[in-house]
Design an enzyme around this catalytic site. Structure first.
Site, PDB file in Angstrom:
ATOM      1  N   SER A 141       7.948   8.057  -3.124  1.00  0.00           N
ATOM      2  CA  SER A 141       6.585   7.781  -3.572  1.00  0.00           C
ATOM      3  C   SER A 141       5.701   9.020  -3.441  1.00  0.00           C
ATOM      4  CB  SER A 141       5.964   6.649  -2.751  1.00  0.00           C
ATOM      5  OG  SER A 141       6.698   5.460  -2.912  1.00  0.00           O
TER       6      SER A 141
HETATM    7  N1  SAH Z   1       9.568   4.202   0.601  1.00  0.00           N
HETATM    8  C1  SAH Z   1      10.411   4.917  -0.339  1.00  0.00           C
HETATM    9  C2  SAH Z   1      10.145   4.442  -1.760  1.00  0.00           C
HETATM   10  C3  SAH Z   1      11.395   4.360  -2.533  1.00  0.00           C
HETATM   11  S1  SAH Z   1      11.239   3.617  -4.134  1.00  0.00           S
HETATM   12  C4  SAH Z   1      10.237   6.403  -0.245  1.00  0.00           C
HETATM   13  O1  SAH Z   1       9.141   6.861   0.107  1.00  0.00           O
HETATM   14  O2  SAH Z   1      11.170   7.134  -0.548  1.00  0.00           O
HETATM   15  C5  SAH Z   1      11.485   1.900  -3.785  1.00  0.00           C
HETATM   16  C6  SAH Z   1      12.789   1.518  -3.150  1.00  0.00           C
HETATM   17  O3  SAH Z   1      12.826   0.080  -3.103  1.00  0.00           O
HETATM   18  C7  SAH Z   1      14.039   1.937  -3.912  1.00  0.00           C
HETATM   19  O4  SAH Z   1      14.857   2.678  -3.065  1.00  0.00           O
HETATM   20  C8  SAH Z   1      14.690   0.601  -4.329  1.00  0.00           C
HETATM   21  O5  SAH Z   1      16.094   0.642  -4.343  1.00  0.00           O
HETATM   22  C9  SAH Z   1      14.173  -0.331  -3.247  1.00  0.00           C
HETATM   23  N2  SAH Z   1      14.191  -1.754  -3.587  1.00  0.00           N
HETATM   24  C10 SAH Z   1      13.930  -2.360  -4.776  1.00  0.00           C
HETATM   25  N3  SAH Z   1      14.047  -3.707  -4.687  1.00  0.00           N
HETATM   26  C11 SAH Z   1      14.399  -3.967  -3.383  1.00  0.00           C
HETATM   27  C12 SAH Z   1      14.680  -5.175  -2.659  1.00  0.00           C
HETATM   28  N4  SAH Z   1      14.629  -6.375  -3.225  1.00  0.00           N
HETATM   29  N5  SAH Z   1      14.997  -5.056  -1.346  1.00  0.00           N
HETATM   30  C13 SAH Z   1      15.057  -3.849  -0.733  1.00  0.00           C
HETATM   31  N6  SAH Z   1      14.806  -2.673  -1.374  1.00  0.00           N
HETATM   32  C14 SAH Z   1      14.488  -2.738  -2.683  1.00  0.00           C
END
Ligand code: SAH
Length: 213
Positions: free
Chosen positions: A64
């Protein structure tokens, strides 16, 4: 890759940019200054790590934008020792920010490749979430509830009921709600049955995917 004075200088600049964009919580800005974001990204992005931008990580996901991380963290209003559930571990950057604020962090990721990679990275870096879990965050983590805070870092088409039910009284759920664009939404649990809801600006996230099984 290492963390150098050059990187910490860039983090100071980034914190100033976030302050100018309206992030006013000094502890959140300190956490931004402390966590070496470049180490959470592919080395080819190193030169860009302290720009206020999202970047690709593995499995078609993104780390993000720093402003988004700071905004969500500020809304979460973390106090030391709070039990915090994070949905969407991704690169682990948001997790590290929460740990820096002395939270007890439980984090869930549904992409196996990212889960494995980030878990190894945490132990290499000495970051210690209480649990790093492979699974579907839609369901939350009932066995560890209640949480003082729950943060969802993917765009949720609707608010998962399980997450609301796992909030402590006074607990806060920060969740971007919507399909194409998301409205950053804060729920505060006022009592067993009452929730206060506040909406903030529009953001853009990769989708929160539900495992239908
Ligand atoms: N906090 C992270 C953001 C990653 S993007 C960072 O700063 O790097 C969002 C993430 O949510 C992705 O890795 C995706 O695979 C995950 N995601 C999507 N749906 C999900 C679910 N139902 N349960 C757990 N993770 C999920």
């Amino acid at each position: 890759m290492r963390d150098t004075l050059k990187h910490s200088g860039l983090r100071n600049k980034l914190a100033k940019i976030l302050l100018a964009k309206g992030i006013s919580d000094a502890k959140v800005l300190d956490a931004i200054r402390a966590i070496p974001r470049h180490l959470f990204m592919d080395s080819s992005f190193e030169g860009h790590a302290y720009q206020d931008k999202a970047f690709p990580i593995a499995a078609d996901q993104t780390i993000s934008q720093p402003y988004t991380v700071a905004f969500q963290t500020q809304l979460l209003a973390v106090r030391p020792n709070d039990k915090i559930l994070e949905i969407g571990t991704g690169s682990g950057y948001q997790t590290a920010i929460l740990l820096q604020l002395k939270a007890k962090v439980y984090t869930i990721e549904r992409q196996l490749e990212l889960f494995k990679k980030t878990k190894i990275f945490f132990s290499k870096m000495g970051y210690r979430p209480k649990k790093t879990i492979f699974g579907d965050g839609y369901k939350g983590l009932p066995e560890e509830a209640p949480f003082q805070g729950i943060i969802v870092t993917a765009g949720a088409p609707e608010v998962p009921k399980a997450l609301l039910s796992q909030l402590d009284i006074g607990g806060r759920l920060v969740i971007p709600v919507g399909s194409d664009n998301q409205i950053m939404t804060l729920f505060v649990r006022k009592s067993e049955k009452e929730f206060e809801k506040k909406e903030y600006g529009s953001f853009r996230f990769v989708p929160l995917l539900e495992d239908k099984n």
